[in-house]
Design a protein around this motif. Structure first.
Motif, PDB file in Angstrom:
ATOM      1  N   VAL A 165       0.841  -1.204   0.000  1.00  0.00           N
ATOM      2  CA  VAL A 165       0.000   0.000   0.000  1.00  0.00           C
ATOM      3  C   VAL A 165       0.873   1.249   0.000  1.00  0.00           C
ATOM      4  CG1 VAL A 165      -1.629   1.355   1.368  1.00  0.00           C
ATOM      5  CG2 VAL A 165      -1.981  -1.103   1.088  1.00  0.00           C
ATOM      6  N   ILE A 166       1.863   1.287   0.877  1.00  0.00           N
ATOM      7  CA  ILE A 166       2.716   2.476   0.988  1.00  0.00           C
ATOM      8  C   ILE A 166       3.512   2.684  -0.290  1.00  0.00           C
ATOM      9  CG2 ILE A 166       4.642   3.501   2.246  1.00  0.00           C
ATOM     10  CD1 ILE A 166       3.637   1.943   4.721  1.00  0.00           C
ATOM     11  N   ARG A 167       4.077   1.628  -0.822  1.00  0.00           N
ATOM     12  CA  ARG A 167       4.880   1.765  -2.039  1.00  0.00           C
ATOM     13  C   ARG A 167       4.009   2.159  -3.230  1.00  0.00           C
ATOM     14  NH1 ARG A 167      10.082   0.521  -1.752  1.00  0.00           N
ATOM     15  NH2 ARG A 167      10.830  -0.366   0.209  1.00  0.00           N
ATOM     16  N   ASN A 168       2.795   1.703  -3.271  1.00  0.00           N
ATOM     17  CA  ASN A 168       1.892   2.129  -4.351  1.00  0.00           C
ATOM     18  C   ASN A 168       1.487   3.597  -4.199  1.00  0.00           C
ATOM     19  OD1 ASN A 168       1.976  -0.357  -5.611  1.00  0.00           O
ATOM     20  ND2 ASN A 168       0.158  -1.134  -4.559  1.00  0.00           N
ATOM     21  N   ASN A 169       1.355   4.071  -2.960  1.00  0.00           N
ATOM     22  CA  ASN A 169       1.117   5.505  -2.753  1.00  0.00           C
ATOM     23  C   ASN A 169       2.275   6.316  -3.328  1.00  0.00           C
ATOM     24  OD1 ASN A 169      -1.292   5.026  -1.442  1.00  0.00           O
ATOM     25  ND2 ASN A 169      -0.479   5.351   0.616  1.00  0.00           N
ATOM     26  N   GLY A 170       3.492   5.877  -3.056  1.00  0.00           N
ATOM     27  CA  GLY A 170       4.656   6.576  -3.589  1.00  0.00           C
ATOM     28  C   GLY A 170       4.765   6.474  -5.091  1.00  0.00           C
ATOM     29  N   SER A 171       4.380   5.343  -5.634  1.00  0.00           N
ATOM     30  CA  SER A 171       4.447   5.160  -7.085  1.00  0.00           C
ATOM     31  C   SER A 171       3.562   6.164  -7.807  1.00  0.00           C
ATOM     32  CB  SER A 171       4.026   3.737  -7.445  1.00  0.00           C
ATOM     33  OG  SER A 171       4.105   3.514  -8.836  1.00  0.00           O
ATOM     34  N   ARG A 172       2.459   6.586  -7.169  1.00  0.00           N
ATOM     35  CA  ARG A 172       1.548   7.554  -7.772  1.00  0.00           C
ATOM     36  C   ARG A 172       1.939   9.006  -7.488  1.00  0.00           C
ATOM     37  NH1 ARG A 172      -2.186   3.597  -5.719  1.00  0.00           N
ATOM     38  NH2 ARG A 172      -2.443   4.844  -3.823  1.00  0.00           N
ATOM     39  N   ASN A 173       2.939   9.207  -6.637  1.00  0.00           N
ATOM     40  CA  ASN A 173       3.314  10.552  -6.202  1.00  0.00           C
ATOM     41  C   ASN A 173       4.479  11.077  -7.044  1.00  0.00           C
ATOM     42  OD1 ASN A 173       4.020  12.897  -4.867  1.00  0.00           O
ATOM     43  ND2 ASN A 173       4.637  11.884  -2.961  1.00  0.00           N
ATOM     44  N   GLU A 175       6.367  13.486  -6.637  1.00  0.00           N
ATOM     45  CA  GLU A 175       7.457  14.015  -5.827  1.00  0.00           C
ATOM     46  C   GLU A 175       8.280  12.914  -5.163  1.00  0.00           C
ATOM     47  OE1 GLU A 175       5.706  16.679  -3.043  1.00  0.00           O
ATOM     48  OE2 GLU A 175       5.054  18.117  -4.568  1.00  0.00           O
ATOM     49  N   ALA A 176       7.838  11.669  -5.255  1.00  0.00           N
ATOM     50  CA  ALA A 176       8.522  10.564  -4.592  1.00  0.00           C
ATOM     51  C   ALA A 176       9.734  10.105  -5.394  1.00  0.00           C
ATOM     52  CB  ALA A 176       7.563   9.394  -4.391  1.00  0.00           C
ATOM     53  N   ILE A 177      10.765   9.685  -4.678  1.00  0.00           N
ATOM     54  CA  ILE A 177      11.964   9.159  -5.333  1.00  0.00           C
ATOM     55  C   ILE A 177      11.614   7.962  -6.205  1.00  0.00           C
ATOM     56  CG2 ILE A 177      14.151   7.966  -4.906  1.00  0.00           C
ATOM     57  CD1 ILE A 177      14.549   9.732  -2.468  1.00  0.00           C
ATOM     58  N   TYR A 178      10.688   7.134  -5.738  1.00  0.00           N
ATOM     59  CA  TYR A 178      10.327   5.931  -6.481  1.00  0.00           C
ATOM     60  C   TYR A 178       8.995   6.087  -7.219  1.00  0.00           C
ATOM     61  CZ  TYR A 178      14.276   3.733  -4.250  1.00  0.00           C
ATOM     62  OH  TYR A 178      15.547   3.423  -3.832  1.00  0.00           O
ATOM     63  N   HIS A 179       8.732   7.294  -7.679  1.00  0.00           N
ATOM     64  CA  HIS A 179       7.549   7.540  -8.494  1.00  0.00           C
ATOM     65  C   HIS A 179       7.571   6.629  -9.721  1.00  0.00           C
ATOM     66  CE1 HIS A 179       5.535  10.000 -11.805  1.00  0.00           C
ATOM     67  NE2 HIS A 179       4.553   9.576 -11.023  1.00  0.00           N
ATOM     68  N   GLY A 180       6.440   5.984  -9.972  1.00  0.00           N
ATOM     69  CA  GLY A 180       6.335   5.116 -11.141  1.00  0.00           C
ATOM     70  C   GLY A 180       6.850   3.717 -10.929  1.00  0.00           C
ATOM     71  N   PRO A 319      -6.687   5.806   5.799  1.00  0.00           N
ATOM     72  CA  PRO A 319      -5.600   5.954   4.820  1.00  0.00           C
ATOM     73  C   PRO A 319      -4.275   6.327   5.483  1.00  0.00           C
ATOM     74  CG  PRO A 319      -7.087   7.838   4.741  1.00  0.00           C
ATOM     75  CD  PRO A 319      -7.737   6.822   5.623  1.00  0.00           C
ATOM     76  N   ILE A 320      -3.208   5.643   5.083  1.00  0.00           N
ATOM     77  CA  ILE A 320      -1.907   5.823   5.732  1.00  0.00           C
ATOM     78  C   ILE A 320      -0.858   6.334   4.749  1.00  0.00           C
ATOM     79  CG2 ILE A 320      -2.370   3.968   7.400  1.00  0.00           C
ATOM     80  CD1 ILE A 320      -0.300   2.275   5.704  1.00  0.00           C
ATOM     81  N   VAL A 321       0.130   7.022   5.262  1.00  0.00           N
ATOM     82  CA  VAL A 321       1.404   7.340   4.593  1.00  0.00           C
ATOM     83  C   VAL A 321       1.160   7.712   3.131  1.00  0.00           C
ATOM     84  CG1 VAL A 321       3.807   6.621   4.406  1.00  0.00           C
ATOM     85  CG2 VAL A 321       2.340   5.522   6.089  1.00  0.00           C
ATOM     86  N   THR A 322       0.428   8.775   2.908  1.00  0.00           N
ATOM     87  CA  THR A 322      -0.127   9.036   1.592  1.00  0.00           C
ATOM     88  C   THR A 322       0.871   9.552   0.568  1.00  0.00           C
ATOM     89  OG1 THR A 322      -0.861  11.223   2.346  1.00  0.00           O
ATOM     90  CG2 THR A 322      -2.436   9.410   2.509  1.00  0.00           C
ATOM     91  N   ASP A 323       2.063   9.960   0.997  1.00  0.00           N
ATOM     92  CA  ASP A 323       3.070  10.389   0.020  1.00  0.00           C
ATOM     93  C   ASP A 323       4.023   9.266  -0.373  1.00  0.00           C
ATOM     94  OD1 ASP A 323       4.512  10.155   2.346  1.00  0.00           O
ATOM     95  OD2 ASP A 323       5.425  12.152   2.269  1.00  0.00           O
ATOM     96  N   GLY A 324       3.932   8.118   0.270  1.00  0.00           N
ATOM     97  CA  GLY A 324       4.853   7.015   0.012  1.00  0.00           C
ATOM     98  C   GLY A 324       5.875   6.819   1.104  1.00  0.00           C
TER      99      GLY A 324
END
Length: 376
Positions: A165-173, A175-180, A319-324
Motif C-alpha cells: 500500500v505504501i509503495r503504491n502511494n509513492g508510485s503515484r506521487n 514528488e517521490a523518489i520511487y515515483h512510477g 488511509p496511511i502514509v499518503t506520500d509514500g
C-alpha cells in the motif's frame, strides 16, 4: 494561565526536492533551502523568527545554534526534541506559554550516506553490541515483529500488504523518489530478498537526500498571513529506553505510544474515529500494524485483519502514509519525521501532490512513541 489565548498553528510546511543523491548539495544547504521554502510559504522572513530547532545531517548537538547565528537571528529560543511530532509539540508549548512567537523546525540530509552497499550510518552507531555482532536497526525492529507474528500466527502476506500500500502511494506521487515504481502486490514484497526475518527488502525504508521544514506561529499572527493555518490540537510523547543496548522484544516495545495516544486524544477532545488521515512513520511494514493496536484502534493481535481489504488505502477508512513515506517517497534521516507532518498539513489544506484524501479535516501523525493531532 496568562497565555492561554495563544493558540499554536502551523503556517509553513515545505519539502525540498528529494532524490537518492542530490549532486552538489550538503546537509546544510538542503536544510537552508527547506527553511526558506517554509518561510516563503508562510509569508514570513528571518526577522520574524525567534525560535529554532534545526538538525542538519547528524549534527544533533550544535545544528540549531549554528543555523541561528548564520541566519543572523540575534537571540532565539532553542528546541531540543527530535524532529516530527515531538518537536511540533515542544514548539507549540513554547508559543502557547509566550516563550516565543514564530518557530522554525527543520532538518535535512545530503552527502552523508555515500556507501550504498551498506545500511545508512544512523542505523549503526558505535555501540559495543553493534560493531561486533551486527545488531543494526533492521535486525532490532525485526525482533519484535517476528515475535508478534509467531505469537499471533500471522500470515506474512498480511504484513507485506502494508508495504505494498505504501509503495503504491509513492508510485503515484510525482514528488517521490520511487515515483512510477509500481504497482506492487504483497507477493512482490515477499519476493524481494530477505534482510532480517521477517523483513524483506521492500518491507524496509529506503534512504534519500533532501530537506524539510515547518513554521509555527500564533493563530492571531496567522490571520495576517497568506496561508491556511493548521491547528495543533493535541499530542503526546514517550520512549522506552536506550536503543542498541537492550533487546526490543515485543513485550517491551509493542505498546510504545499507547499512553501518548491516550493523552493526545484527551487533549484534543477527539475520538479515534474522528481522524481522517494517518501519516505514520513507516520504517518497517509491521510497525503500521503495531501503531493501530497500540493506539487502541483494534485489539492486540487483530491488527493484520483490521488493516486488510483496503482499509488503509486512499479511499479506505484509515488511509496511511499518503506520500509514500520512507519506503517510497524519501528517507532523509531524521527529517523524514518532519515530512510526516508536512504531508499531514498538505492533506488538510488539500494541496498534496497525489493521493488526496477527500474532505480531510483531522490528521494523526506518529513517529514511534511521538504523536500529534492536527486539524483545520
Amino acid at each position: 494561565m496568562p497565555f492561554s489565548g495563544r493558540e499554536p498553528v502551523i503556517v509553513g510546511a515545505f519539502n525540498t526536492p528529494q532524490a537518492r543523491v542530490l549532486e552538489g548539495e550538503t546537509s546544510h544547504s538542503v536544510t537552508l533551502a527547506a527553511i526558506r521554502g517554509a518561510l516563503d510559504q508562510a509569508g514570513l522572513g528571518v526577522a520574524d523568527v525567534d525560535g529554532l530547532n534545526i538538525l542538519p545531517g547528524l549534527d544533533y548537538q550544535n545544528g540549531t545554534r549554528v543555523f541561528g547565528y548564520a541566519m543572523g537571528i540575534p537571540y532565539f529560543w532553542v528546541g531540543r526534541q527530535a524532529p516530527g511530532p515531538a518537536s511540533v509539540l515542544e514548539a507549540a508549548s513554547a508559543i502557547e506559554s509566550g516563550v516565543c512567537d514564530v518557530v522554525v523546525l527543520a532538518a535535512g540530509e545530503a552527502g552523508i550516506h555515500t556507501d550504498r552497499s551498506s545500511v545508512a550510518p544512523w542505523t549503526r552507531p558505535a555501540n559495543e553490541f553493534i560493531e561486533c555482532w551486527g545488531l543494526m536497526t533492521p535486525a532490532e525492529f525485526a525482533l519484535s515483529a517476528k515475535e508478534y507474528m509467531h505469537r499471533f500466527d500471522v500470515d506474512p502476506l498480511k504484513v507485506a500488504y502494508v508495504a505494498s500500500v505504501i509503495r503504491n502511494n509513492g508510485s503515484r506521487n510525482p514528488e517521490a523518489i520511487y515515483h512510477g515504481r509500481g504497482p506492487f502486490t504483497p507477493e512482490d514484497i515477499l519476493g524481494s530478498r530477505l534482510i532480517a526475518d521477517p523483513y524483506h527488502l521492500l518491507d524496509c525504508a529506503t534512504t534519500g537526500e533532501g530537506g524539510s521544514a515547518l513554521v509555527l506561529a500564533t493563530a492571531e499572527r496567522a490571520r495576517d498571513l497568506p496561508v491556511r493555518p493548521v491547528r495543533v490540537l493535541g499530542g503526546g510523547s514517550e520512549s522506552w529506553g536506550p536503543s542498541y543496548t537492550h533487546p526490543p522484544t515485543y513485550d517491551r516495545v509493542g505498546m510504545l505510544g499507547r499512553q501518548a495516544a491516550d493523552r493526545a486524544f484527551m487533549m484534543a477532545g477527539l475520538d479515534r474515529e474522528d481522524v481522517d488521515v494517518f501519516e505514520l512513520y513507516d520504517n518497517f511494514s509491521w510497525e503500521i500494524i503495531r501503531y493501530f493496536e497500540a493506539f487502541r484502534y483494534c485489539e492486540v493481535g487483530e491488527g493484520p485483519d483490521f488493516i486488510a481489504d483496503g482499509a488503509i488505502e486512499v479511499g479506505g477508512r484509515y488511509p496511511i502514509v499518503t506520500d509514500g513515506g520512507t519506503m517510497s517517497h524519501s528517507h532523509t534521516g531524521e527529517s523524514q519525521r518532519h515530512q510526516r507532518v508536512v504531508q499531514a498539513v498538505r492533506q488538510l489544506r488539500g494541496t498534496t501532490s497525489a493521493n488526496q484524501v477527500a474532505n480531510a479535516r483531522t490528521a494523526l501523525v506518529a513517529a514511534l512513541g511521538d504523536i500529534v493531532l492536527l486539524g483545520i
